[in-house]
Design a protein around this motif. Structure first.
Motif, PDB file in Angstrom:
ATOM      1  N   HIS A 118       0.825  -1.213   0.000  1.00 65.97           N
ATOM      2  CA  HIS A 118       0.000   0.000   0.000  1.00 65.97           C
ATOM      3  C   HIS A 118       0.860   1.265   0.000  1.00 65.97           C
ATOM      4  N   LEU A 119       2.153   1.107   0.297  1.00 68.81           N
ATOM      5  CA  LEU A 119       3.074   2.240   0.194  1.00 68.81           C
ATOM      6  C   LEU A 119       3.914   2.115  -1.065  1.00 68.81           C
ATOM      7  N   TYR A 120       4.180   0.864  -1.459  1.00 67.77           N
ATOM      8  CA  TYR A 120       5.011   0.625  -2.638  1.00 67.77           C
ATOM      9  C   TYR A 120       4.103   0.562  -3.870  1.00 67.77           C
ATOM     10  N   SER A 121       3.418   1.654  -4.143  1.00 69.50           N
ATOM     11  CA  SER A 121       2.550   1.768  -5.311  1.00 69.50           C
ATOM     12  C   SER A 121       2.317   3.259  -5.525  1.00 69.50           C
ATOM     13  N   PHE A 122       1.840   3.602  -6.703  1.00 73.26           N
ATOM     14  CA  PHE A 122       1.653   5.022  -7.012  1.00 73.26           C
ATOM     15  C   PHE A 122       0.492   5.607  -6.201  1.00 73.26           C
ATOM     16  N   SER A 123       0.684   6.836  -5.711  1.00 70.83           N
ATOM     17  CA  SER A 123      -0.416   7.481  -4.973  1.00 70.83           C
ATOM     18  C   SER A 123      -1.599   7.735  -5.909  1.00 70.83           C
ATOM     19  N   PHE A 124      -1.302   7.917  -7.201  1.00 70.42           N
ATOM     20  CA  PHE A 124      -2.379   8.224  -8.153  1.00 70.42           C
ATOM     21  C   PHE A 124      -2.996   6.957  -8.751  1.00 70.42           C
ATOM     22  N   ALA A 125      -2.503   5.790  -8.351  1.00 68.01           N
ATOM     23  CA  ALA A 125      -3.075   4.539  -8.864  1.00 68.01           C
ATOM     24  C   ALA A 125      -3.188   3.539  -7.718  1.00 68.01           C
ATOM     25  N   PRO A 126      -4.033   3.851  -6.732  1.00 66.29           N
ATOM     26  CA  PRO A 126      -4.139   2.938  -5.584  1.00 66.29           C
ATOM     27  C   PRO A 126      -4.733   1.600  -5.996  1.00 66.29           C
ATOM     28  N   ASN A 127      -4.344   0.583  -5.262  1.00 61.02           N
ATOM     29  CA  ASN A 127      -4.839  -0.760  -5.571  1.00 61.02           C
ATOM     30  C   ASN A 127      -5.451  -1.363  -4.306  1.00 61.02           C
ATOM     31  N   PRO A 128      -6.779  -1.335  -4.190  1.00 61.68           N
ATOM     32  CA  PRO A 128      -7.397  -1.875  -2.973  1.00 61.68           C
ATOM     33  C   PRO A 128      -7.270  -3.386  -2.877  1.00 61.68           C
ATOM     34  N   GLU A 129      -6.825  -4.013  -3.952  1.00 60.19           N
ATOM     35  CA  GLU A 129      -6.814  -5.482  -4.034  1.00 60.19           C
ATOM     36  C   GLU A 129      -5.474  -6.118  -3.704  1.00 60.19           C
ATOM     37  N   TRP A 130      -4.509  -5.367  -3.185  1.00 60.83           N
ATOM     38  CA  TRP A 130      -3.219  -6.010  -2.871  1.00 60.83           C
ATOM     39  C   TRP A 130      -3.471  -7.242  -2.024  1.00 60.83           C
ATOM     40  N   PRO A 131      -2.912  -8.386  -2.388  1.00 55.86           N
ATOM     41  CA  PRO A 131      -3.253  -9.628  -1.665  1.00 55.86           C
ATOM     42  C   PRO A 131      -2.571  -9.768  -0.309  1.00 55.86           C
ATOM     43  N   ARG A 132      -1.377  -9.170  -0.187  1.00 56.91           N
ATOM     44  CA  ARG A 132      -0.620  -9.322   1.056  1.00 56.91           C
ATOM     45  C   ARG A 132      -0.016  -7.987   1.446  1.00 56.91           C
ATOM     46  N   ASN A 133       0.440  -7.909   2.696  1.00 52.74           N
ATOM     47  CA  ASN A 133       1.192  -6.720   3.120  1.00 52.74           C
ATOM     48  C   ASN A 133       2.372  -6.498   2.190  1.00 52.74           C
ATOM     49  N   PHE A 134       3.134  -7.587   1.985  1.00 51.70           N
ATOM     50  CA  PHE A 134       4.317  -7.519   1.125  1.00 51.70           C
ATOM     51  C   PHE A 134       4.028  -8.387  -0.097  1.00 51.70           C
ATOM     52  N   SER A 135       3.593  -7.762  -1.164  1.00 47.38           N
ATOM     53  CA  SER A 135       3.159  -8.575  -2.306  1.00 47.38           C
ATOM     54  C   SER A 135       4.339  -9.142  -3.070  1.00 47.38           C
ATOM     55  N   GLY A 136       4.052 -10.229  -3.758  1.00 45.18           N
ATOM     56  CA  GLY A 136       5.083 -10.900  -4.540  1.00 45.18           C
ATOM     57  C   GLY A 136       5.256 -10.253  -5.911  1.00 45.18           C
ATOM     58  N   GLN A 137       6.348 -10.618  -6.557  1.00 41.49           N
ATOM     59  CA  GLN A 137       6.686 -10.050  -7.874  1.00 41.49           C
ATOM     60  C   GLN A 137       5.558 -10.187  -8.908  1.00 41.49           C
ATOM     61  N   PRO A 138       4.871 -11.347  -9.004  1.00 39.37           N
ATOM     62  CA  PRO A 138       3.836 -11.436 -10.041  1.00 39.37           C
ATOM     63  C   PRO A 138       2.747 -10.378  -9.848  1.00 39.37           C
ATOM     64  N   HIS A 139       2.392 -10.078  -8.598  1.00 41.95           N
ATOM     65  CA  HIS A 139       1.340  -9.083  -8.350  1.00 41.95           C
ATOM     66  C   HIS A 139       1.820  -7.677  -8.673  1.00 41.95           C
ATOM     67  N   ILE A 140       3.089  -7.410  -8.376  1.00 41.53           N
ATOM     68  CA  ILE A 140       3.613  -6.058  -8.642  1.00 41.53           C
ATOM     69  C   ILE A 140       3.739  -5.857 -10.147  1.00 41.53           C
ATOM     70  N   ARG A 141       4.209  -6.892 -10.817  1.00 48.19           N
ATOM     71  CA  ARG A 141       4.322  -6.782 -12.282  1.00 48.19           C
ATOM     72  C   ARG A 141       2.928  -6.593 -12.912  1.00 48.19           C
ATOM     73  N   ALA A 142       1.941  -7.365 -12.416  1.00 43.21           N
ATOM     74  CA  ALA A 142       0.584  -7.233 -12.959  1.00 43.21           C
ATOM     75  C   ALA A 142       0.031  -5.834 -12.694  1.00 43.21           C
ATOM     76  N   TYR A 143       0.370  -5.276 -11.531  1.00 40.71           N
ATOM     77  CA  TYR A 143      -0.057  -3.903 -11.198  1.00 40.71           C
ATOM     78  C   TYR A 143       0.480  -2.922 -12.238  1.00 40.71           C
ATOM     79  N   LEU A 144       1.768  -3.074 -12.600  1.00 36.70           N
ATOM     80  CA  LEU A 144       2.367  -2.150 -13.562  1.00 36.70           C
ATOM     81  C   LEU A 144       1.747  -2.326 -14.950  1.00 36.70           C
ATOM     82  N   GLU A 145       1.398  -3.544 -15.291  1.00 33.17           N
ATOM     83  CA  GLU A 145       0.703  -3.771 -16.577  1.00 33.17           C
ATOM     84  C   GLU A 145      -0.650  -3.047 -16.556  1.00 33.17           C
ATOM     85  N   ARG A 146      -1.339  -3.128 -15.408  1.00 30.09           N
ATOM     86  CA  ARG A 146      -2.657  -2.471 -15.307  1.00 30.09           C
ATOM     87  C   ARG A 146      -2.522  -0.964 -15.387  1.00 30.09           C
ATOM     88  N   VAL A 147      -1.508  -0.421 -14.715  1.00 26.65           N
ATOM     89  CA  VAL A 147      -1.275   1.030 -14.773  1.00 26.65           C
ATOM     90  C   VAL A 147      -1.075   1.442 -16.239  1.00 26.65           C
TER      91      VAL A 147
END
Ligand code: NAP
Length: 512
Positions: free
Chosen positions: A63-92
């Protein structure tokens, strides 16, 4: 050249990781659509695309390691894994309509400042173009560093770097040597330990490791974060605030870090019962001097019977035998290098030729230095994201990137206000002043006084990577471009363009 004319853009961004994508969003929000993002690979994500090793995750809460202008309420864990972060960047990339701007497979081979035309000439693997402004968002973790080990070339087994993981290679049943004990290695070790036959860890320096407060983010939390965005914002603020409060211990009062060392020591003792192994795993420098690592699984993995620790670096390879600096010999089928990246010697710097005809690497041979982490002297209209002294020891780099995006936005606004064909060139004395301030403050930090060698320091022992303050302070200091720190360049009538106006002239023109 008509072709060249057609390929002129206002801004060329290099890289499509967090920095490059953030820049692209910011440009669009600024109403600028005449830009390209040059990406050497065939997908976005930068370091979060390249690092797909087993166990790869971020040690900053999502919730901190993401863009303030592109919040993601769906982060699966406190410390998300690489596949989720990569998917987040694809979505952005999709949500902000960035794909039409991105040129994949367009590695930048060379950039040259044209002082007559006041633009950059850019040669890529996919053709040439020119740009008024270049934003270098190649990041410090883009080019893997593999040490030059005698005999490595003739090693008959498999060799790869953590950031170039070969998923085709079957580790099961193999004798694997892991080189390094940084943030990458300590995630890899517990992930591969259960499947390999033998794992030998080459530890040159013991890391400090703290527990990782990781957990699944519950459905209720996600629902709340979606329906009541204020809860999401509050969560981010809290995560940010806690880290801001920790900064002074790192930057001004390293003696206060003793308690954290005690907690880390206990964390190790819980998993490691063998006194000799404990001694070998106990660091001999102040916590925080190197990046503090977070893991609940690293020490338990080291205590498993199929793991050996060599307490020295890898020095030589002879056939299948790996020889440590302490003389120990180990047989291996595969070597995995977790030996980090070219951080203080960014490879892009060799490819950028500035106003004096020298490369950025040549200008930085005694150490990287830029004004407010962005502008190097002699490289007009060239801004670096995550440039010199913008790194953090304990918080989210996305905060620093967003601060630098504010600076970029104001930079482009200033160019608009100046009007016509203009460029800004950081005054050498402004760059010096900024760096003197940074280096003066650096003297007290744990990175310089903690008694360790780390990737924060360059070959001359200068800390050219870390920011010795809070993210809030950096944000304040990069909110606006101070034109007094720049020379305004305009094309001269005739041929050569040179510095024709001072910033005072420029302000007068704006006022007129
Ligand atoms: P790193 O922190 O630079 O660590 C490199 C490691 O390789 C060090 O332990 C170093 O030892 C060791 N090494 C180098 N040459 C060696 C040799 N010849 N023999 C044995 N060991 C050798 O690299 P990294 O772990 O890839 O991490 C880089 C950065 O990526 C991190 O600091 C972090 O910012 C980021 N990262 C973040 C996460 C995350 O969760 N957010 C995860 C992974 C990486 P010495 O300590 O003795 O130099």
């Amino acid at each position: 050249m008509a072709g060249r004319e057609e390929q002129h853009v206002r801004v060329a961004v290099i890289g499509s990781g967090f920095g490059g994508l953030g820049a692209a969003v910011r440009l669009r929000r600024q109403g600028i659509t005449d830009f390209v993002v040059l990406e050497r690979a065939d997908s976005v994500g930068g370091t979060w695309r390249d690092n797909s090793y087993p166990g790869c995750a971020c040690d900053v809460p999502s919730h901190l390691y993401s863009f303030s202008f592109a919040p993601n309420p769906e982060w699966p864990r406190n410390f998300s894994g690489q596949p989720h972060i990569r998917a987040y960047l694809e979505r952005v990339t999709d949500i902000f309509g960035l794909r039409p701007h991105i040129r994949f497979r367009s590695e930048v081979r060379h950039l040259r400042w044209n002082g007559d035309a006041l633009h950059w000439e850019i040669e890529t693997a996919n053709g040439g173009l020119t740009a008024d402004v270049v934003v270098s968002a190649t990041g410090p973790l883009s080019d893997p560093k593999v040490p030059d080990i005698p005999g490595l070339d003739s090693f008959p087994g498999k060799v790869f770097h953590s950031a170039r993981w070969d998923h085709e290679y079957e580790l099961r049943g193999k004798r694997v040597a892991m080189i390094g004990t940084g943030a990458s290695a300590i995630q890899i070790v517990p992930a591969i330990q259960p499947e390999v036959e033998r794992l030998t860890l080459f530890q040159r320096t013991a890391p400090w490791v703290l527990p990782r407060a990781d957990r699944r983010i519950s459905a209720v939390e996600k629902w709340l974060h979606t329906k009541v965005p204020a809860t999401r914002a509050a969560r981010r603020q809290l995560l940010w605030g806690i880290r801001e409060l920790q900064v002074s211990a790192f930057t001004k009062r390293p003696d206060q870090l003793g308690l954290i060392e005690f907690l880390a020591g206990n964390h190790m003792k819980k998993a490691i019962k063998d006194p000799a192994l404990r001694a070998a795993l106990t660091p001999d420098y102040r916590i925080g001097c190197k990046r503090i690592l977070l893991s609940n699984t690293y020490y338990p993995a080291l205590a498993r019977p199929n793991v050996d620790l060599v307490t020295s670096g890898l020095q030589e390879v002879r056939g299948n035998t790996l020889i440590g600096a302490d003389g120990s010999e180990v047989e291996a089928d595969a070597i995995v290098f977790g030996t980090g990246f070219h951080v203080t010697d960014m490879p892009i710097a060799q490819r950028v030729t500035g106003a004096k005809g020298t490369t950025l690497a040549e200008e930085w041979k005694d150490g990287m230095a830029s004004l407010r982490g962005a502008s190097a002297a002699g490289f007009p209209n060239f801004l670096t994201l995550i440039g010199p002294n913008t790194g953090l020891g304990n918080s989210s780099m996305i905060l620093m990137i967003e601060a630098q995006l504010n600076y970029l936005a104001d930079y482009l606004r200033q160019l608009d206000l100046l009007g016509g064909k203009t460029a800004l060139s950081a005054r050498p004395e402004a760059v010096e002043d900024w760096n003197r301030m940074v280096q003066e403050r650096m003297k007290r930090t744990v990175w310089n006084t903690g008694g360790c060698d780390s990737w924060y320091l360059d070959a001359n022992g200068r800390n050219t990577t870390a920011w010795p303050g809070t993210t809030g302070e950096f944000k304040r200091l990069t909110r606006q471009v101070d034109l007094a720190e720049y020379e305004v360049l305009r094309p001269k009538t005739g041929t050569a363009a040179g510095p024709v106006g001072t910033s005072a002239d420029a302000r007068a023109e704006v006022a007129a």
